[in-house]
Write a protein that holds these residues in place. Structure first.
Motif, mmCIF file in Angstrom:
data_model
loop_
_atom_site.group_PDB
_atom_site.id
_atom_site.type_symbol
_atom_site.label_atom_id
_atom_site.label_comp_id
_atom_site.label_asym_id
_atom_site.label_seq_id
_atom_site.Cartn_x
_atom_site.Cartn_y
_atom_site.Cartn_z
ATOM 1 N N GLY A 77 0.847 -1.104 0.111
ATOM 2 C CA GLY A 77 -0.051 0.077 0.010
ATOM 3 C C GLY A 77 0.803 1.198 0.165
ATOM 4 O O GLY A 77 0.240 2.614 -0.123
ATOM 5 N N ASN A 78 2.320 1.226 0.252
ATOM 6 C CA ASN A 78 3.056 2.356 0.160
ATOM 7 C C ASN A 78 2.978 3.238 -1.000
ATOM 8 O O ASN A 78 2.894 4.558 -0.748
ATOM 9 C CB ASN A 78 4.678 1.955 0.771
ATOM 10 N N ARG A 105 7.588 1.012 -2.079
ATOM 11 C CA ARG A 105 6.768 -0.323 -1.695
ATOM 12 C C ARG A 105 7.820 -1.211 -0.873
ATOM 13 O O ARG A 105 7.450 -1.986 -0.023
ATOM 14 C CB ARG A 105 6.462 -1.021 -3.053
ATOM 15 N N ALA A 153 0.740 4.231 -2.791
ATOM 16 C CA ALA A 153 -0.470 5.100 -2.665
ATOM 17 C C ALA A 153 -0.265 6.145 -1.606
ATOM 18 O O ALA A 153 -0.895 7.521 -1.817
ATOM 19 C CB ALA A 153 -1.748 4.392 -2.305
ATOM 20 N N ARG A 154 0.502 5.834 -0.784
ATOM 21 C CA ARG A 154 1.001 6.838 0.134
ATOM 22 C C ARG A 154 2.292 7.923 -0.070
ATOM 23 O O ARG A 154 2.666 8.818 0.749
ATOM 24 C CB ARG A 154 1.328 6.191 1.623
ATOM 25 N N GLY A 155 2.619 7.524 -1.340
ATOM 26 C CA GLY A 155 3.707 8.399 -1.499
ATOM 27 C C GLY A 155 5.159 7.708 -1.299
ATOM 28 O O GLY A 155 6.209 8.532 -1.082
ATOM 29 N N LEU A 156 5.206 6.457 -0.596
ATOM 30 C CA LEU A 156 6.272 6.039 0.044
ATOM 31 C C LEU A 156 6.775 4.591 -1.080
ATOM 32 O O LEU A 156 6.077 4.378 -1.804
ATOM 33 C CB LEU A 156 5.994 5.372 1.394
#
Length: 315
Positions: free
Chosen positions: A72-73, A80, A75-78
């Motif tokens: 899910g990272n 993977r 989508a958080r701008g982080l």
């Protein structure tokens, strides 16, 4: 205990170039390093992701990479995949160097693939296709361009904007010749034609099912699949593996983690006795095929990180 020295991502790239990383990996295999000596990767499911622990030892050094995989990272701008590498003295197991493990992974994965590509790809690579638009897509393009003067690279992604952005970054990598790049989506009708014309195809995705049809890849072409290290996930279909020369890093590791190969063998398309190792390629025990595709399935192994980390730690 003396405080371990820290090596950040910028230093990793400054100290070891992508092609230097390829030569380090190849040299270790040529000198007799046995990938089968690696302990099995330890994987633990946590929250919505995984934690991976990858230990290895070689001569006077030992090391361990701790990796987090958080789907899910993005989508958080982080990122993977994130990691930290700890290099230790093999006798005392005292930590001596801490390294940005994400940077090590981004460097060594394309380097291992480049060792395989250099042996399995045709001498002339006019065009390449890369499935995926993340850091490994860029890293594999850079690794390919260091060993072959490629004139065209197509990036295939789920999102057109990400594919085009990666293609634009790849266009700046070629310094000795003109390179044409483009980014297209997976449902673009041009994908099939691009793969059929390509001499090199790289799959660097998080897909759980095949990203291309089994009959798209031309005889003599090289396919590198790096997206999965789980036995139930695959980027390549059984039909493609069944008609290809198949190479893995290590047979035992592939039995545990290389879903593309595991599923093809389970479906009767491939015999494990016909699967070769990267060391076989490097040592000349097997050569690329021109009458069928050549597939390298990589899952990533701890010895590869240690080879890079040991070099980074040198004064």
């Amino acid at each position: 205990m003396q405080q371990p020295r820290w090596v950040d991502a910028a230093a990793v790239r400054r100290i070891v170039s992508p092609d230097r990383a390829r030569r380090l990996i190849r040299c270790e295999l040529a000198d007799g390093l046995d990938p089968a000596s690696d302990p099995a990767r330890m994987v633990a499911g946590v929250a919505d992701g995984q934690l991976l622990v990858m230990p290895a030892t070689k001569g006077r050094v030992a090391g361990v990479k701790v990796v987090s995989v958080a789907p899910g990272n993005p989508a958080r701008g982080l990122e993977r995949i994130q990691a930290l590498y700890i290099l230790l003295d093999a006798d005392t197991l005292t930590p001596s160097v801490l390294i940005d493990g994400t940077a090590v992974t981004s460097l060594r994965t394309p380097a291992v693939s480049a060792v395989a590509m250099d042996a399995l790809a045709p001498a002339e690579v006019g065009s390449a296709v890369i499935f995926g638009s993340g850091p490994q897509a860029l890293g594999h393009a850079e690794a390919l361009l260091a060993i072959r003067e490629t004139s065209s690279v197509t990036v295939v992604g789920r999102r057109g904007d990400a594919a085009r952005a990666t293609a634009q970054r790849i266009s700046g990598l070629a310094t000795t010749h003109r390179l044409s790049t483009r980014g297209i989506t997976v449902d673009d009708p041009q994908v099939e034609a691009a793969v059929r014309e390509a001499q090199v195809v790289v799959t660097a995705t998080s897909a759980a099912t095949p990203v291309l049809d089994d009959d798209w890849v031309a005889d003599g072409a090289c396919v590198v699949a790096i997206g999965s290290h789980e036995p139930h996930r695959r980027e390549l279909g059984s039909g493609l593996l069944g008609r290809s020369l198949v190479v893995v890093e290590d047979i035992g590791t592939a039995h545990r983690e290389a879903g593309d190969v595991i599923l093809a063998a389970a479906q009767g398309a491939l015999d494990w006795a016909d699967v070769h190792t990267l060391a076989d390629l490097v040592l000349g025990r097997v050569e690329r095929a021109s009458d069928r595709p050549n597939v390298f399935k990589s899952v990533g192994m701890a010895w590869q990180d240690l080879v890079i980390a040991e070099h980074l730690a040198r004064p």
